[in-house]
Design an enzyme around this catalytic site. Structure first.
Site, PDB file in Angstrom:
ATOM      1  N   LYS A 108      -0.520  25.036 -82.822  1.00 19.09           N
ATOM      2  CA  LYS A 108      -0.158  23.737 -82.247  1.00 19.09           C
ATOM      3  C   LYS A 108       0.500  23.886 -80.880  1.00 19.09           C
ATOM      4  CE  LYS A 108       0.425  20.952 -86.488  1.00 19.09           C
ATOM      5  NZ  LYS A 108       0.101  21.835 -87.607  1.00 19.09           N
TER       6      LYS A 108
ATOM      7  N   SER B  98       0.278  27.040 -88.029  1.00 20.06           N
ATOM      8  CA  SER B  98       0.648  25.934 -87.150  1.00 20.06           C
ATOM      9  C   SER B  98       1.194  26.363 -85.803  1.00 20.06           C
ATOM     10  CB  SER B  98       1.667  25.031 -87.844  1.00 20.06           C
ATOM     11  OG  SER B  98       1.019  24.144 -88.725  1.00 20.06           O
TER      12      SER B  98
ATOM     13  N   SER C 191       5.425  19.242 -88.010  1.00 14.81           N
ATOM     14  CA  SER C 191       4.154  19.970 -87.964  1.00 14.81           C
ATOM     15  C   SER C 191       3.041  19.133 -88.585  1.00 14.81           C
ATOM     16  CB  SER C 191       4.268  21.317 -88.682  1.00 14.81           C
ATOM     17  OG  SER C 191       3.299  22.214 -88.228  1.00 14.81           O
TER      18      SER C 191
END
Length: 406
Positions: free
Chosen positions: A97, A94, A152
Site C-alpha cells: 500500500k 499490505s 489498512s
C-alpha cells in the site's frame, strides 16, 4: 566410387553430427543474466546473508534477528548501513500500500468528496481488513486515505483505485511507478497487497517506496496518525450521519521514540512485514523487516535495528545505497535528498496472524526472477542451427534427385 545415395547418406550423417555443436554454440555467447536487482544499490546488496562494514567503536548487530530479509538505511543520504538479503523477493502484504499511495495519493485533492458506488467495494479478497465503507455515501478523500493508512482498509484502496480509473489501470500505474523508482524486485498484481500469485517485492524496494512517500507531506501526515474518526452510516431515525473511531494498526507508533510511521502488513503467505521510519538527533532512519519468525517479532526486530542504526551512524561504512528515482525523459536530473549532486546509478490485506511458516535456513540474497515468457523452446542460435540443417538436407535431396534423373 560414391553413389548418389551414399553421398546423401554421408551428408545427412554430417549434419546430424554437427547439430549438437550448432545448438550449443550460442550458449557461450549469451549466458543467462543474473536478476537486474542484484546490481541495484551496490554489489554487496546482491550477496547472500548479512552485509555490514563496521569501523572502530561500531556496535554489534542485534543477535536474535529472524527476518528472512531486512535493511537499515538513512532516509536523507540513502546510505545502507546494514542489510540481510535485501533483494530477496517475498510477498509484501499490505506494505505494498506504500507503493499504492506513492502512485495515487498525489492525484486527488484531500478535500474532494466522492460518493461510493456498490461496485467499487466488490471483489475484495476474503479475510481482508476493512475500514467499513458503505455504498451510496459520500466520503472525503482524506477520510479514504486514513482508512488506507490506519486500518489498512482494502475497501478504501478499492474505492480510490476506481476513482483512479479502475483496478487494472491502477496496478499498471503502480508497476510503472515501481520501475521509475528502480524497484526491480517488485511485481504488482493487486493494489492492496492481498496475497496473489506472482505478487512480490523486497525489503530494498519497500524502502525505496517509503523514502519516496515520505517526501509527500500528506503521506507523512497519514502514516503518522495514531487515531481518527471515520464517517459512519446514516441513522434512519434522526437522518444524521454518525462516525466511529479508528486506530493505526502500527504497534510501534506512539511507543518507539521518534517513530514517524510507515506501514505494517501481515497475510498467510507473507507472514509479517513492516516498514518503519524514526527520527533522532536530526537523523531519520528507515528499517524494513520481512517475514520474521512471528508476528510480534516484526516490531521487536524493527525497533532493535533502529536502535542499532542510531548507535552505529558514523561508525559503519555504507554497504550500498537506496538509488534515486529515474527522472522523466527529457527532464534534468534532480538533486539527491542529501543535497549532493546526482550520480549515475546502476542499473494486502491484513488478516488475523496465522502460525508463521518455518524460515529457510539460508535464504538466497536474490530469489529467482519471475518468468518472462519464451524461457522454454529454442533461442535464436538454436533456430539458426535448425534452419541450416534443413537447408543442407534440402540441398542434398536436390543433388540426389538431379543425379538420379541425369
Amino acid at each position: 566410387m560414391s553413389t548418389p545415395r551414399l553421398t546423401f547418406a554421408r551428408l545427412c550423417a554430417a549434419v546430424t553430427a554437427a547439430l549438437p555443436v550448432l545448438l550449443a554454440a550460442p550458449a557461450g555467447a549469451a549466458p543467462q543474466q543474473p536478476p537486474p536487482s542484484a546490481a541495484i544499490g551496490g554489489e554487496r546488496l546482491g550477496l547472500p546473508g548479512v552485509q555490514v562494514a563496521p569501523m572502530a567503536g561500531a556496535p554489534s548487530l542485534p543477535g536474535d534477528l529472524t527476518g528472512q530479509s531486512w535493511i537499515v538505511s538513512d532516509l536523507a543520504s540513502g546510505d545502507v548501513l546494514a542489510a540481510s538479503n535485501p533483494h530477496l523477493r517475498l510477498p509484501p502484504a499490505s506494505t505494498l500500500k506504500i507503493l499504492f499511495a506513492d502512485t495515487v495519493l498525489p492525484k486527488f485533492d484531500r478535500n474532494a468528496v466522492h460518493r461510493v458506488a456498490d461496485e467499487e467495494i466488490q471483489g475484495i479478497g476474503p479475510g481482508s481488513s476493512l475500514v467499513g465503507i458503505k455504498e451510496d455515501l459520500d466520503y472525503r478523500v482524506e477520510d479514504l486515505w486514513r482508512g488506507v493508512f490506519l486500518s489498512s482498509g482494502n475497501d478504501a484502496v478499492h474505492v480510490l483505485a476506481h476513482m483512479n480509473g479502475g483496478i487494472r489501470q491502477t496496478v499498471t500505474e503502480m508497476q510503472a511507478r515501481a520501475d521509475t523508482l528502480q524497484a526491480r524486485d517488485t511485481r504488482v498484481v493487486s493494489p492492496d497487497g492481498y496475497d496473489m500469485d506472482g505478487q512480490v517485492s523486497s525489503a530494498y524496494d519497500l524502502s525505496l517506496f517509503a523514502r519516496a512517500g515520505l517526501r509527500n507531506a500528506d503521506f507523512r501526515t497519514y502514516c503518522a496518525t495514531r487515531d481518527a474518526m471515520f464517517p459512519g452510516a446514516v441513522d434512519r431515525t434522526t437522518g444524521r450521519r454518525g462516525s466511529f473511531g479508528i486506530a493505526n494498526t502500527d504497534r510501534l507508533l506512539g511507543k518507539y521514540p521518534g517513530l514517524i510511521g510507515v506501514k505494517n502488513g501481515t497475510t498467510t503467505n507473507a507472514g509479517s512485514t513492516f516498514v518503519g521510519a524514526a527520527e533522532r538527533g536530526g537523523r531519520t532512519l528507515l528499517v524494513t523487516v520481512m517475514h520474521p519468525a512471528s508476528y510480534q517479532k516484526v516490531y521487536d526486530e524493527t525497533a532493535a535495528l533502529l536502535d542499532w542504526g542510531f548507535a552505529a551512524a558514523g561508525k559503519v561504512q555504507p554497504v550500498g545505497r537506496l538509488v534515486d528515482e529515474v527522472p522523466p525523459v527529457g527532464a534534468a536530473p534532480t538533486a539527491r535528498a542529501d543535497g549532493a549532486a546526482p550520480t549515475a546509478q546502476a542499473g494486502g490485506a491484513e488478516e488475523t496472524p496465522a502460525p508463521p511458516p518455518v524460515a529457510a535456513a539460508a535464504a538466497p540474497a536474490v530469489a529467482a526472477p519471475a518468468a518472462t515468457g519464451g524461457g522454454d523452446g529454442l533461442a535464436l542460435g538454436g533456430w539458426t542451427a535448425v534452419v541450416l540443417a534443413g537447408v543442407a538436407l534440402g540441398y542434398g535431396a536436390v543433388v540426389l534427385w538431379r543425379r538420379s534423373v541425369g
